[in-house]
Design a protein around this motif. Structure first.
Motif, PDB file in Angstrom:
ATOM      1  N   ALA A 112       0.809  -1.224   0.000  1.00  0.00           N
ATOM      2  CA  ALA A 112       0.000   0.000   0.000  1.00  0.00           C
ATOM      3  C   ALA A 112       0.837   1.267   0.000  1.00  0.00           C
ATOM      4  CB  ALA A 112      -0.935   0.009   1.212  1.00  0.00           C
ATOM      5  N   TYR A 113       2.151   1.121   0.147  1.00  0.00           N
ATOM      6  CA  TYR A 113       3.040   2.287   0.228  1.00  0.00           C
ATOM      7  C   TYR A 113       4.079   2.219  -0.896  1.00  0.00           C
ATOM      8  CZ  TYR A 113       0.957   2.934   4.815  1.00  0.00           C
ATOM      9  OH  TYR A 113       0.069   3.133   5.831  1.00  0.00           O
ATOM     10  N   PRO A 114       3.879   2.999  -1.969  1.00  0.00           N
ATOM     11  CA  PRO A 114       4.757   2.907  -3.141  1.00  0.00           C
ATOM     12  C   PRO A 114       6.245   3.061  -2.835  1.00  0.00           C
ATOM     13  CG  PRO A 114       2.821   4.200  -3.673  1.00  0.00           C
ATOM     14  CD  PRO A 114       2.763   3.947  -2.193  1.00  0.00           C
ATOM     15  N   ASP A 115       6.601   3.941  -1.882  1.00  0.00           N
ATOM     16  CA  ASP A 115       8.023   4.132  -1.593  1.00  0.00           C
ATOM     17  C   ASP A 115       8.637   2.895  -0.947  1.00  0.00           C
ATOM     18  OD1 ASP A 115       6.448   4.658   0.731  1.00  0.00           O
ATOM     19  OD2 ASP A 115       8.125   5.752   1.646  1.00  0.00           O
ATOM     20  N   VAL A 116       7.893   2.277  -0.026  1.00  0.00           N
ATOM     21  CA  VAL A 116       8.394   1.069   0.637  1.00  0.00           C
ATOM     22  C   VAL A 116       8.358  -0.111  -0.325  1.00  0.00           C
ATOM     23  CG1 VAL A 116       8.234  -0.388   2.681  1.00  0.00           C
ATOM     24  CG2 VAL A 116       7.466   1.980   2.788  1.00  0.00           C
ATOM     25  N   ARG A 117       7.304  -0.189  -1.103  1.00  0.00           N
ATOM     26  CA  ARG A 117       7.170  -1.250  -2.105  1.00  0.00           C
ATOM     27  C   ARG A 117       8.342  -1.220  -3.082  1.00  0.00           C
ATOM     28  NH1 ARG A 117       1.985  -0.114  -4.570  1.00  0.00           N
ATOM     29  NH2 ARG A 117       3.102   0.977  -6.224  1.00  0.00           N
TER      30      ARG A 117
END
Length: 212
Positions: free
Chosen positions: A47-52
Motif C-alpha cells: 500500500a506504500y509505493p516508496d516502501v514497495r
C-alpha cells in the motif's frame, strides 16, 4: 548501501507504516497458538509505493549479486506473489508462484505459471517464521525438477527452528531485515521502552513456551 544500513532502514519503514506492531503487554495469538508480543504484516508494504519500491529494488539487488545465474523467480503464495512479480519484472525474468498445496479443481496445479524442469530459480518470500510453508514451496519446485538456487525474503524472526530447517533443506536464506533490527529501531524511536527489550528477547528465544 551496506547490509546493516538496509536492515535498519527497512525496519524503520516497517514501523513507520505500522506493518510491525509490538505489544509486549497485550500479546497477539498466532494461528499456531503461540503467544507473541509482535505481529508483522508485510502485506501492508504493497500500500506504500516508496516502501514497495524499496523492497523490490533491494530484493532484486540481492538476486543479481548472489545469483547471477538465476533464470526465473518464484513467489510463495500468497504473501510474496506481489513482491515476487515486481522483482521478476524489474529483472525481466519469468515469474511463477507456488501454492501451499495443489488446487483441488481445474488443472490441479501447485506451481502456477510456466517453469521448465532444470530452470534455475530464486524463491521470493515476504516473511519467515518457522520456515515450514516457505520450504514446502521449495519442495514443490524441486519435485518438478526445478533447481532452487536460494531464497530471498523481506523479514525473518530469526528463530533457531527456522535456521535449522533451512540448513537441513540445503537452502540459503537472505533477508532484508530481521527481528533484531526491528527491536533496535523500536527502542531508538521510543516505540518500546528499554525495560521491554528483555521480554522481547526472551520471547524470540522460546516463542512456543513464552506466555504459557
Amino acid at each position: 548501501m551496506n547490509k546493516e544500513t538496509i536492515s535498519s532502514l527497512f525496519a524503520a519503514h516497517l514501523l513507520r507504516i505500522k506493518a510491525v506492531k509490538l505489544q509486549p503487554h497485550e500479546p497477539f495469538t498466532w494461528a499456531s497458538g503461540w503467544r507473541s508480543p509482535i505481529y508483522c504484516d508485510n502485506r501492508k508494504v504493497n500500500a506504500y509505493p516508496d516502501v514497495r519500491s524499496f523492497v523490490k529494488r533491494e530484493l532484486a539487488r540481492e538476486i543479481l549479486v548472489r545469483y547471477p545465474e538465476a533464470e526465473a523467480i518464484a513467489g510463495v503464495a500468497t504473501g510474496a506473489i506481489t513482491q515476487g512479480a515486481l522483482v521478476a519484472d524489474m529483472l525481466q525474468m519469468p515469474f511463477a508462484y507456488v501454492r501451499p498445496k495443489p488446487k483441488d479443481h481445474g488443472m490441479g496445479n501447485q506451481i502456477e505459471g510456466e517453469l521448465k524442469a532444470g530452470t534455475k530459480v530464486v524463491v521470493v518470500e515476504d516473511l519467515i517464521s518457522t520456515g515450514g510453508s516457505s520450504l514446502k514451496a521449495v519442495e514443490a519446485l524441486r519435485a518438478a525438477g526445478i533447481e532452487v538456487l536460494g531464497m530471498v525474503a523481506s523479514f525473518t524472526y530469526g528463530f533457531a527452528v527456522a535456521e535449522e530447517a533451512f540448513r537441513e533443506a540445503g537452502v540459503v536464506l537472505t533477508t532484508l531485515s530481521d527481528y533484531h533490527h526491528v527491536i533496535a529501531e523500536a527502542v531508538k524511536t521510543g516505540y518500546v521502552s528499554d525495560a521491554d527489550v528483555e521480554m522481547l528477547k526472551a520471547w524470540r528465544q522460546d516463542p512456543a513456551g513464552w506466555g504459557v
